[in-house]
Design a protein around this motif. Structure first.
Motif, PDB file in Angstrom:
ATOM      1  N   GLY A 382      10.012   4.295   4.346  1.00  0.00           N
ATOM      2  CA  GLY A 382      10.348   2.994   4.928  1.00  0.00           C
ATOM      3  C   GLY A 382      10.134   1.830   3.983  1.00  0.00           C
ATOM      4  O   GLY A 382      10.515   0.695   4.285  1.00  0.00           O
ATOM      5  N   ALA A 383       9.495   2.073   2.865  1.00  0.00           N
ATOM      6  CA  ALA A 383       9.242   1.022   1.876  1.00  0.00           C
ATOM      7  C   ALA A 383       8.937   1.740   0.570  1.00  0.00           C
ATOM      8  O   ALA A 383       8.597   2.912   0.566  1.00  0.00           O
ATOM      9  CB  ALA A 383       8.055   0.157   2.285  1.00  0.00           C
ATOM     10  N   GLU A 384       9.054   1.029  -0.536  1.00  0.00           N
ATOM     11  CA  GLU A 384       8.688   1.627  -1.810  1.00  0.00           C
ATOM     12  C   GLU A 384       8.072   0.594  -2.734  1.00  0.00           C
ATOM     13  O   GLU A 384       8.658  -0.453  -2.998  1.00  0.00           O
ATOM     14  CB  GLU A 384       9.893   2.272  -2.492  1.00  0.00           C
ATOM     15  CG  GLU A 384       9.487   3.000  -3.763  1.00  0.00           C
ATOM     16  CD  GLU A 384      10.667   3.564  -4.538  1.00  0.00           C
ATOM     17  OE1 GLU A 384      11.155   4.633  -4.179  1.00  0.00           O
ATOM     18  OE2 GLU A 384      11.086   2.906  -5.519  1.00  0.00           O
ATOM     19  N   ILE A 385       6.854   0.890  -3.187  1.00  0.00           N
ATOM     20  CA  ILE A 385       6.159   0.015  -4.130  1.00  0.00           C
ATOM     21  C   ILE A 385       6.668   0.256  -5.543  1.00  0.00           C
ATOM     22  O   ILE A 385       6.617  -0.602  -6.410  1.00  0.00           O
ATOM     23  CB  ILE A 385       4.630   0.300  -4.141  1.00  0.00           C
ATOM     24  CG1 ILE A 385       4.065   0.459  -2.745  1.00  0.00           C
ATOM     25  CG2 ILE A 385       3.879  -0.721  -4.958  1.00  0.00           C
ATOM     26  CD1 ILE A 385       4.108  -0.766  -1.919  1.00  0.00           C
ATOM     27  N   GLY A 386       7.132   1.460  -5.805  1.00  0.00           N
ATOM     28  CA  GLY A 386       7.556   1.880  -7.131  1.00  0.00           C
ATOM     29  C   GLY A 386       7.405   3.389  -7.173  1.00  0.00           C
ATOM     30  O   GLY A 386       7.067   4.009  -6.158  1.00  0.00           O
ATOM     31  N   ILE A 387       7.699   3.973  -8.329  1.00  0.00           N
ATOM     32  CA  ILE A 387       7.567   5.420  -8.472  1.00  0.00           C
ATOM     33  C   ILE A 387       6.536   5.692  -9.552  1.00  0.00           C
ATOM     34  O   ILE A 387       6.745   5.383 -10.718  1.00  0.00           O
ATOM     35  CB  ILE A 387       8.928   6.056  -8.811  1.00  0.00           C
ATOM     36  CG1 ILE A 387       9.880   5.846  -7.624  1.00  0.00           C
ATOM     37  CG2 ILE A 387       8.766   7.540  -9.126  1.00  0.00           C
ATOM     38  CD1 ILE A 387      11.300   6.237  -7.897  1.00  0.00           C
ATOM     39  N   SER A 388       5.394   6.237  -9.133  1.00  0.00           N
ATOM     40  CA  SER A 388       4.283   6.466 -10.054  1.00  0.00           C
ATOM     41  C   SER A 388       4.519   7.723 -10.870  1.00  0.00           C
ATOM     42  O   SER A 388       4.889   8.764 -10.333  1.00  0.00           O
ATOM     43  CB  SER A 388       2.980   6.607  -9.265  1.00  0.00           C
ATOM     44  OG  SER A 388       1.989   7.223 -10.065  1.00  0.00           O
ATOM     45  N   THR A 389       4.294   7.620 -12.173  1.00  0.00           N
ATOM     46  CA  THR A 389       4.386   8.803 -13.032  1.00  0.00           C
ATOM     47  C   THR A 389       3.001   9.249 -13.502  1.00  0.00           C
ATOM     48  O   THR A 389       2.873  10.026 -14.426  1.00  0.00           O
ATOM     49  CB  THR A 389       5.274   8.521 -14.263  1.00  0.00           C
ATOM     50  OG1 THR A 389       4.773   7.366 -14.945  1.00  0.00           O
ATOM     51  CG2 THR A 389       6.702   8.269 -13.842  1.00  0.00           C
ATOM     52  N   GLN A 390       1.958   8.735 -12.843  1.00  0.00           N
ATOM     53  CA  GLN A 390       0.615   9.199 -13.161  1.00  0.00           C
ATOM     54  C   GLN A 390       0.106  10.061 -12.021  1.00  0.00           C
ATOM     55  O   GLN A 390       0.725  10.171 -10.971  1.00  0.00           O
ATOM     56  CB  GLN A 390      -0.308   8.012 -13.422  1.00  0.00           C
ATOM     57  CG  GLN A 390      -0.542   7.157 -12.194  1.00  0.00           C
ATOM     58  CD  GLN A 390      -1.448   5.968 -12.524  1.00  0.00           C
ATOM     59  OE1 GLN A 390      -1.355   5.371 -13.585  1.00  0.00           O
ATOM     60  NE2 GLN A 390      -2.335   5.626 -11.611  1.00  0.00           N
ATOM     61  N   LYS A 391      -1.050  10.682 -12.247  1.00  0.00           N
ATOM     62  CA  LYS A 391      -1.560  11.608 -11.239  1.00  0.00           C
ATOM     63  C   LYS A 391      -2.669  11.011 -10.381  1.00  0.00           C
ATOM     64  O   LYS A 391      -2.973  11.537  -9.326  1.00  0.00           O
ATOM     65  CB  LYS A 391      -2.092  12.867 -11.917  1.00  0.00           C
ATOM     66  CG  LYS A 391      -1.003  13.708 -12.536  1.00  0.00           C
ATOM     67  CD  LYS A 391      -1.605  15.004 -13.045  1.00  0.00           C
ATOM     68  CE  LYS A 391      -0.631  15.714 -13.959  1.00  0.00           C
ATOM     69  NZ  LYS A 391      -1.292  16.844 -14.625  1.00  0.00           N
ATOM     70  N   LEU A 392      -3.313   9.958 -10.860  1.00  0.00           N
ATOM     71  CA  LEU A 392      -4.404   9.384 -10.080  1.00  0.00           C
ATOM     72  C   LEU A 392      -3.858   8.439  -9.025  1.00  0.00           C
ATOM     73  O   LEU A 392      -2.879   7.732  -9.257  1.00  0.00           O
ATOM     74  CB  LEU A 392      -5.371   8.613 -10.981  1.00  0.00           C
ATOM     75  CG  LEU A 392      -6.183   9.417 -12.006  1.00  0.00           C
ATOM     76  CD1 LEU A 392      -7.268   8.541 -12.603  1.00  0.00           C
ATOM     77  CD2 LEU A 392      -6.806  10.660 -11.396  1.00  0.00           C
ATOM     78  N   HIS A 393      -4.525   8.394  -7.879  1.00  0.00           N
ATOM     79  CA  HIS A 393      -4.273   7.439  -6.798  1.00  0.00           C
ATOM     80  C   HIS A 393      -2.957   7.707  -6.078  1.00  0.00           C
ATOM     81  O   HIS A 393      -2.963   7.962  -4.887  1.00  0.00           O
ATOM     82  CB  HIS A 393      -4.307   6.002  -7.304  1.00  0.00           C
ATOM     83  CG  HIS A 393      -4.268   4.985  -6.202  1.00  0.00           C
ATOM     84  ND1 HIS A 393      -5.300   4.866  -5.305  1.00  0.00           N
ATOM     85  CD2 HIS A 393      -3.341   4.060  -5.840  1.00  0.00           C
ATOM     86  CE1 HIS A 393      -5.003   3.895  -4.441  1.00  0.00           C
ATOM     87  NE2 HIS A 393      -3.821   3.408  -4.742  1.00  0.00           N
ATOM     88  N   ALA A 394      -1.841   7.620  -6.776  1.00  0.00           N
ATOM     89  CA  ALA A 394      -0.553   7.784  -6.117  1.00  0.00           C
ATOM     90  C   ALA A 394       0.413   8.368  -7.125  1.00  0.00           C
ATOM     91  O   ALA A 394       0.432   7.959  -8.278  1.00  0.00           O
ATOM     92  CB  ALA A 394      -0.032   6.444  -5.612  1.00  0.00           C
TER      93      ALA A 394
END
Lengths: 418, 418
Positions: A382-394
């Motif tokens: 329903g929303a997107e902050i961005g697409i994380s390419t790291q493994k920590l947090h998100a």
């Protein structure tokens, strides 16, 4: 210390103060703010377009067509902003109903309470819609935000930030829920990277080299987003007609974004049959093809790829193709060149899919579908902050919960440790 | 490039390779490794004590008593290591049973799969028990680990790492599940800080200044742990007898750790009655008291605190005391001096507790209990990786799940994006 340094420290302090207020707003109040933003943007649509036209006019000669398109607002894009704000107001509260609690052996009660991060900063390119989008996501999740957009959009961003701050003021909230840095030099980014006392998170959005610069130099917590040198491996057993559709969609549907495909790895056993058909489709769609030696031997419509090609995210109608001996070489190759974003396999072998998914280290691993599905909306967030390419947090597409943390509350009755 | 640089790159490569193997071990296999470690340590107890005695002898003159105690192994400490390994083998699998899956609107299936982080590094002081502990936690959660302990423990750490690696070898696993860096210069830490291609997480354990150095200079993902300038605010309505018990326990029970209390803030209305009684108890327990001007006026047994005191984590039998006008000043003061670890309020007012907990930005906020409860075992996690003072990924006491991430697996049937 420079004036800029002092200014940004002050913004940090104001942000912290504002974040105490945003954290305590009810979800109804936060949604009221979003709807007020929507109304304010709607009422000022014509003015926003006028201001934006000045930004666009100034950079018409110097920006690439893609960048111009991102900078330029249209009535439709503004209507999209307004719709997004109203849709966001309807989403569930990311701070609600997920608290866990239990009693410790020593007797006291522990509550694991979901809380906003606090002060979030977003550094982004000349995309004025991000100004509204980021501010809204921050407030929906109970955070204050500091924005630093690209210099080409400074008039538009300043005008939009003013509209939003006035809307906050009219609701008797602190305008500092949203702060925009108007200094568009590199220095202001570097100040943000070291604002450790005040920033709880910085999200950089932009080119791979910019994000690298941020990750290497930041003393504040960062979530890496967006670099996507995404591969599609076409296995020997792939449905080749389906493969052409998936590759075309992955490359052509929106080539300027991080979830578009940039590289193809083709199983040697099917390369002679598959490449000529594929290339005809790609060329028809306007895609420039680069290839390794074997690829060019099979179909000379591909130009020779250089070493640099294999690590380049084109974000354009270009794709590079390599013939591989099989699954193992594909996995090895990807492990050397992946940006840990999205990697896909097209195959009929469940066994090969399993091996590919277990051994490829990426946020999203895909079997028999377009890479373009790595997206918060497509995932149903329903929303997107961005697409994380790291493994920590998100990792991967981030919904609103990526802007939250937790704290432990202990309720005791005089317990001491033995 | 130096030999050290090449060596550490090689360790990174070996770690990545090992991590592919650890990630695919069943929980039974991972637990078998832990039990083999326990048996191997047990069989070599005498030898470990002999090697450790050499380390201790070399640094008897130069280390503080606290550091010597940490460095020195005893039969009881080794028995504790062995018991911890066996207890860890009984804990549930942090990778199991938490996968979520759903169908996207476009048709494909999405699985959110819990996965290990990959290669974890731990940099720590001269505490040989951390060598076993960190290696075991990493393997339990499916990760490979690179260890870099303090130079004073190098003989003990090398000997223990050899024991663990031989145990792996005997089980026909790669010894590189566990790698120990034997270069104990600062250069080896700096190499780790930039090992971005291979390290998925670095956890620094040590002094506040060391952790600061790591956070400011690391290009790899870091979890900040351990700095704890923890405050206790004694409110006007506090149960003063209970308050003395809680303060004593918070300060004295183990003064060298991050969850011990370092600062007291005393409500002015009760200071005259409370401080003399409190000070008598603290002095009897061997605690040195420093105070602000008002404190000294009330009880001259406190020495004058300097500005530096208020931001110093003593990790020793010292405490600094300040008289405040009430809750608001306490919250303001804490917001200026907190390390975001543990902050406590002693009060009978639920309203004041709520305000304190909402406004104090710390991993753990405590009402009427000892600060020493900020601990993975006290929380019931059965294990503890460390205590995070950051908000991303993991906050407060970290259980095994802090060493995991997730990836999204998409299973499609030719879906393309519209």
């Amino acid at each position: 210390m420079t004036k800029l340094h002092d200014d940004i420290i002050l913004m940090g302090q104001r942000g912290k103060q504002a974040a105490i207020e945003t954290a305590q707003l009810s979800i109804e109040d936060r949604n009221t703010v979003l709807l007020a933003f929507a109304n304010a943007i709607q009422a000022k649509t014509d003015k926003i377009l006028q201001v934006n036209a000045k930004d666009v006019a100034e950079y018409r000669q110097t920006l690439s067509l893609t960048m111009q398109k991102r900078l330029e607002l249209t009535p439709i894009k503004i209507a999209d902003m307004i719709n997004s704000l109203r849709a966001l107001a309807k989403l569930p509260d990311p701070l609600a109903d997920r608290d866990e609690q239990w009693q410790a052996a020593a007797g006291f009660k522990i509550v694991k309470k979901i809380v906003p991060l606090g002060v979030v900063a977003m550094v982004y390119e000349a995309r004025p819609n991000v100004t509204v989008d980021a501010a809204a996501l921050a407030i929906k999740s109970g955070n204050a935000i500091i924005l630093r957009g690209g210099k080409e959009a400074i008039r538009t961003n300043s005008f939009i930030a003013d509209i939003l701050r006035k809307a906050l003021n009219q609701l008797n909230y602190s305008e500092d829920f949203i702060q925009l840095i108007t200094d568009t030099s590199h220095d202001s980014v570097d100040e943000l990277l070291h604002l450790r006392k005040y920033l709880d998170l910085l999200i950089p959005r932009g080119s791979g080299s910019f994000i690298n610069h941020v990750v290497k130099n930041a003393a504040v917590p960062v979530i890496e987003t967006g670099a996507g040198n995404d591969h599609i491996f076409v296995d020997q057993s792939a449905d080749l007609e389906q493969a052409i559709k998936i590759i075309l969609n992955s490359k052509v549907q929106n080539p300027s974004v991080c979830n578009s495909a940039e590289k193809l790895l083709i199983h040697a056993e099917i390369a002679h049959e598959f490449l000529p058909k594929l290339f005809s489709s790609l060329i028809e769609a306007g895609v420039e093809i680069r290839g390794d030696e074997k690829t060019i031997q099979i179909d000379h419509r591909a130009q020779a790829a250089t070493d640099a090609d294999w690590d380049t995210e084109y974000n354009d109608l270009i794709i590079a193709v390599k013939v591989v001996s099989g699954l193992d070489q594909a996995i090895d190759w990807i492990s050397q060149h992946t940006t840990h974003h999205t990697e896909a396999i097209l195959t009929k072998s469940a066994e090969n899919t399993e091996k590919f998914m277990n051994n490829v280290d990426a946020a999203v691993v895909v079997e028999n579908a377009s890479t373009r599905f790595t997206d918060g909306f497509e995932f149903g967030f329903g929303a997107e902050i961005g697409i994380s390419t790291q493994k920590l947090h998100a990792r991967g597409p981030m919904g609103l919960s990526a802007l939250t943390s937790y704290k432990y509350e202990i309720f005791g009755h005089g317990e001491v440790r033995k």
